[in-house]
Scaffold this active site. Structure first.
Site, PDB file in Angstrom:
ATOM      1  N   LYS A  56       0.824  -1.199   0.000  1.00 41.82           N
ATOM      2  CA  LYS A  56       0.000   0.000   0.000  1.00 41.82           C
ATOM      3  C   LYS A  56       0.863   1.256   0.000  1.00 41.82           C
ATOM      4  O   LYS A  56       0.547   2.249  -0.600  1.00 41.82           O
ATOM      5  CB  LYS A  56      -0.875  -0.006   1.262  1.00 41.82           C
ATOM      6  CG  LYS A  56      -2.079   0.891   1.116  1.00 41.82           C
ATOM      7  CD  LYS A  56      -2.998   0.741   2.259  1.00 41.82           C
ATOM      8  CE  LYS A  56      -3.993   1.866   2.305  1.00 41.82           C
ATOM      9  NZ  LYS A  56      -3.785   2.921   1.345  1.00 41.82           N
ATOM     10  N   PHE A  57       1.992   1.179   0.670  1.00 38.47           N
ATOM     11  CA  PHE A  57       2.795   2.391   0.860  1.00 38.47           C
ATOM     12  C   PHE A  57       4.074   2.374   0.057  1.00 38.47           C
ATOM     13  O   PHE A  57       4.942   3.188   0.279  1.00 38.47           O
ATOM     14  CB  PHE A  57       3.125   2.564   2.344  1.00 38.47           C
ATOM     15  CG  PHE A  57       1.916   2.836   3.187  1.00 38.47           C
ATOM     16  CD1 PHE A  57       1.293   1.807   3.852  1.00 38.47           C
ATOM     17  CD2 PHE A  57       1.391   4.105   3.268  1.00 38.47           C
ATOM     18  CE1 PHE A  57       0.165   2.037   4.621  1.00 38.47           C
ATOM     19  CE2 PHE A  57       0.263   4.347   4.033  1.00 38.47           C
ATOM     20  CZ  PHE A  57      -0.357   3.315   4.713  1.00 38.47           C
ATOM     21  N   GLY A  58       4.227   1.437  -0.850  1.00 37.71           N
ATOM     22  CA  GLY A  58       5.464   1.454  -1.618  1.00 37.71           C
ATOM     23  C   GLY A  58       5.805   0.073  -2.146  1.00 37.71           C
ATOM     24  O   GLY A  58       5.128  -0.908  -1.843  1.00 37.71           O
TER      25      GLY A  58
ATOM     26  N   VAL B  64       8.450  -3.244  -3.133  1.00 41.62           N
ATOM     27  CA  VAL B  64       9.507  -4.067  -2.534  1.00 41.62           C
ATOM     28  C   VAL B  64      10.391  -4.578  -3.671  1.00 41.62           C
ATOM     29  O   VAL B  64       9.873  -5.013  -4.702  1.00 41.62           O
ATOM     30  CB  VAL B  64       8.918  -5.295  -1.805  1.00 41.62           C
ATOM     31  CG1 VAL B  64       9.990  -6.006  -1.003  1.00 41.62           C
ATOM     32  CG2 VAL B  64       7.775  -4.879  -0.894  1.00 41.62           C
TER      33      VAL B  64
ATOM     34  N   ASP C 167      -2.996  -8.396  12.333  1.00 44.76           N
ATOM     35  CA  ASP C 167      -3.144  -8.140  10.895  1.00 44.76           C
ATOM     36  C   ASP C 167      -2.693  -9.358  10.092  1.00 44.76           C
ATOM     37  O   ASP C 167      -2.084  -9.225   9.045  1.00 44.76           O
ATOM     38  CB  ASP C 167      -2.318  -6.901  10.505  1.00 44.76           C
ATOM     39  CG  ASP C 167      -2.934  -6.232   9.288  1.00 44.76           C
ATOM     40  OD1 ASP C 167      -2.316  -5.319   8.733  1.00 44.76           O
ATOM     41  OD2 ASP C 167      -4.026  -6.654   8.888  1.00 44.76           O
TER      42      ASP C 167
ATOM     43  N   LYS D 154      -3.074 -12.006   7.628  1.00 44.06           N
ATOM     44  CA  LYS D 154      -3.913 -12.465   6.520  1.00 44.06           C
ATOM     45  C   LYS D 154      -2.978 -12.996   5.457  1.00 44.06           C
ATOM     46  O   LYS D 154      -1.783 -12.696   5.491  1.00 44.06           O
ATOM     47  CB  LYS D 154      -4.791 -11.339   6.006  1.00 44.06           C
ATOM     48  CG  LYS D 154      -4.092 -10.041   5.705  1.00 44.06           C
ATOM     49  CD  LYS D 154      -5.122  -8.978   5.335  1.00 44.06           C
ATOM     50  CE  LYS D 154      -4.449  -7.703   4.953  1.00 44.06           C
ATOM     51  NZ  LYS D 154      -4.654  -6.650   5.926  1.00 44.06           N
TER      52      LYS D 154
ATOM     53  N   ASN E  11       0.037 -11.209   4.176  1.00 49.83           N
ATOM     54  CA  ASN E  11       1.167 -10.906   5.073  1.00 49.83           C
ATOM     55  C   ASN E  11       1.959 -12.155   5.411  1.00 49.83           C
ATOM     56  O   ASN E  11       2.797 -12.122   6.309  1.00 49.83           O
ATOM     57  CB  ASN E  11       0.645 -10.297   6.388  1.00 49.83           C
ATOM     58  CG  ASN E  11       0.043  -8.939   6.161  1.00 49.83           C
ATOM     59  OD1 ASN E  11       0.350  -8.294   5.173  1.00 49.83           O
ATOM     60  ND2 ASN E  11      -0.832  -8.528   7.057  1.00 49.83           N
TER      61      ASN E  11
ATOM     62  N   ASP F 260       4.873  -8.274   8.329  1.00 44.09           N
ATOM     63  CA  ASP F 260       3.773  -7.318   8.325  1.00 44.09           C
ATOM     64  C   ASP F 260       4.157  -6.060   9.061  1.00 44.09           C
ATOM     65  O   ASP F 260       4.969  -6.115   9.973  1.00 44.09           O
ATOM     66  CB  ASP F 260       2.581  -7.948   9.038  1.00 44.09           C
ATOM     67  CG  ASP F 260       1.470  -6.949   9.074  1.00 44.09           C
ATOM     68  OD1 ASP F 260       1.073  -6.510   7.989  1.00 44.09           O
ATOM     69  OD2 ASP F 260       1.061  -6.556  10.168  1.00 44.09           O
TER      70      ASP F 260
ATOM     71  N   THR G  15      -9.384  -6.004   3.485  1.00 42.40           N
ATOM     72  CA  THR G  15     -10.560  -6.831   3.663  1.00 42.40           C
ATOM     73  C   THR G  15     -10.968  -6.907   5.125  1.00 42.40           C
ATOM     74  O   THR G  15     -10.159  -6.711   6.018  1.00 42.40           O
ATOM     75  CB  THR G  15     -10.271  -8.264   3.185  1.00 42.40           C
ATOM     76  OG1 THR G  15     -11.411  -9.055   3.511  1.00 42.40           O
ATOM     77  CG2 THR G  15      -9.054  -8.839   3.898  1.00 42.40           C
TER      78      THR G  15
HETATM   79  N1  AK7 Z   1       9.519 -12.147  -1.281  1.00 38.46           N
HETATM   80  C1  AK7 Z   1       9.534 -11.194  -0.301  1.00 38.46           C
HETATM   81  N2  AK7 Z   1      10.496 -11.247   0.642  1.00 38.46           N
HETATM   82  C2  AK7 Z   1      10.525 -10.320   1.601  1.00 38.46           C
HETATM   83  N3  AK7 Z   1       9.612  -9.306   1.692  1.00 38.46           N
HETATM   84  C3  AK7 Z   1       8.648  -9.229   0.775  1.00 38.46           C
HETATM   85  N4  AK7 Z   1       7.750  -8.213   0.872  1.00 38.46           N
HETATM   86  C4  AK7 Z   1       7.801  -7.258   1.946  1.00 38.46           C
HETATM   87  C5  AK7 Z   1       7.092  -7.800   3.186  1.00 38.46           C
HETATM   88  C6  AK7 Z   1       7.185  -6.803   4.293  1.00 38.46           C
HETATM   89  C7  AK7 Z   1       7.726  -7.010   5.538  1.00 38.46           C
HETATM   90  N5  AK7 Z   1       7.658  -5.952   6.365  1.00 38.46           N
HETATM   91  C8  AK7 Z   1       7.086  -4.911   5.807  1.00 38.46           C
HETATM   92  N6  AK7 Z   1       6.910  -3.738   6.524  1.00 38.46           N
HETATM   93  C9  AK7 Z   1       6.289  -2.649   5.977  1.00 38.46           C
HETATM   94  O1  AK7 Z   1       5.861  -2.639   4.835  1.00 38.46           O
HETATM   95  N7  AK7 Z   1       6.179  -1.589   6.836  1.00 38.46           N
HETATM   96  C10 AK7 Z   1       5.505  -0.418   6.551  1.00 38.46           C
HETATM   97  C11 AK7 Z   1       5.382   0.069   5.249  1.00 38.46           C
HETATM   98  C12 AK7 Z   1       4.689   1.274   5.060  1.00 38.46           C
HETATM   99  C13 AK7 Z   1       4.107   1.983   6.125  1.00 38.46           C
HETATM  100  C14 AK7 Z   1       4.251   1.438   7.391  1.00 38.46           C
HETATM  101  C15 AK7 Z   1       3.603   2.126   8.550  1.00 38.46           C
HETATM  102  F1  AK7 Z   1       4.010   3.405   8.540  1.00 38.46           F
HETATM  103  F2  AK7 Z   1       2.278   2.069   8.396  1.00 38.46           F
HETATM  104  F3  AK7 Z   1       3.949   1.561   9.677  1.00 38.46           F
HETATM  105  C16 AK7 Z   1       4.935   0.264   7.626  1.00 38.46           C
HETATM  106  S1  AK7 Z   1       6.589  -5.204   4.228  1.00 38.46           S
HETATM  107  C17 AK7 Z   1       8.573 -10.172  -0.257  1.00 38.46           C
HETATM  108 BR1  AK7 Z   1       7.172 -10.061  -1.545  1.00 38.46          BR
END
Ligand code: AK7
Length: 273
Positions: free
Chosen positions: A24-26, A28, A137, A139, A142, A155, A172
């Site tokens: 949602k915020f960017g 990866v 959270d 689901k 995540n 997450d 959801t």
């Molecule tokens: N194959 C893969 N291997 C590793 N990772 C993958 N995807 C990333 C999974 C994540 C783990 N942690 C995350 N954390 C955040 O996104 N934090 C976040 C982001 C915006 C705002 C905010 C907030 F401001 F709302 F807190 C907090 S995303 C994948 Br696909």
């Protein structure tokens, strides 16, 4: 591994690879730390988004909580850095990608696979609850898989404070426990409810209270309107576990300890996660 958290990182330290997904915020990206050749996932978050939604505290809390968590079923957050307009999270790379894709591709999972994922989740949540972290959270989006197909909870919703407004704003409602739908104070037991939702979804391919409208989903959650389709055939033990988690009174839901001792888990979960 130890130095990863300490030193100051910058974008020059990484070679950026293919996009892995967009949240949602960017986005990866796959990335490699130049010196060590270590593969990571780099989450890029735009500062103006964080400002706009005023969620600095949530991001800060995530970083505090996740850098202190060490568990085989929790995706590591190694550290972070920022430049003028972006914040970068240096994350463990989950080679297997999103569990969601596997579920969509297969339609539904075998009882062994479902029980293995539920056992891994239960282990990870028991570890979090010991550290006073309620997830809230969980689901399929995540949940990630590592190179051995082992489940990793990933997450940014980790927090110990009351329910974040974010939930009603996006995403959801299927995974909301009744006390959250009613916006009542809740405790750790919300994660137990969600385990019931996920167990159902792993076995049937859709969450139990899915409905055309949000209103109907709310209504079905509040009524705990739980029905088990005859297809695909699911064992009585699996239905028993689901029925003992999807209980409206949060104090009556099966505890994480009792989930690990449930006959369906004992019989079907792969102990190697
Ligand atoms: N194959 C893969 N291997 C590793 N990772 C993958 N995807 C990333 C999974 C994540 C783990 N942690 C995350 N954390 C955040 O996104 N934090 C976040 C982001 C915006 C705002 C905010 C907030 F401001 F709302 F807190 C907090 S995303 C994948 Br696909």
């Amino acid at each position: 591994e130890g130095d990863k958290e300490k030193r100051q990182w910058s974008l020059q330290d990484f070679e950026i690879g293919k996009p892995l997904g967009k949240g949602k915020f960017g986005r990866v990206y796959l990335a490699r730390e130049v010196k060590s050749k270590y593969i990571v996932a780099l989450k890029v978050i735009f500062k103006e988004q964080i400002e706009k939604y005023r969620i600095h505290h949530q991001l800060k809390r995530e970083m505090e909580i996740q850098t202190s968590l060490r568990h085989p079923n929790i995706l590591r957050l190694y550290g972070w850095f920022h430049d003028d307009e972006r914040i970068f999270l240096i994350l463990e790379y989950a080679f297997g990608g999103e569990l969601y894709r596997e579920l969509k591709k297969k339609g539904y999972l075998s009882e062994k696979q479902a029980a293995t994922y539920i056992a891994s989740l239960t282990n990870a949540l028991a570890y979090c609850h010991e550290k006073d972290v309620i997830h809230r959270d969980i689901k399929p989006e995540n949940l990630l898989l590592d190179h051995e197909g082992r489940l990793k909870i990933a997450d940014f919703g980790w927090s110990v404070q009351s329910r974040s407004k974010r939930r009603t704003m996006c995403g959801t409602l299927d995974y909301l426990a009744p006390e959250m739908v009613e916006n009542k104070a809740h405790d750790y037991a919300v994660d137990n409810w969600t385990l019931g939702i996920l167990c159902y979804e792993f076995l049937y391919g859709a969450p139990p209270f899915e409905a055309e409208s949000q209103k109907d989903t709310f209504r079905r959650i509040m009524k705990v309107d739980l029905t088990f389709p005859s297809d695909p055939p699911v064992s009585a033990e699996a239905k028993n576990l689901i029925s003992r988690l999807l209980v409206k009174d949060s104090s009556k839901r099966l505890s994480l300890q009792k989930i690990m001792e449930h006959p369906w888990i004992i019989k079907n979960a792969d102990p190697m996660g």
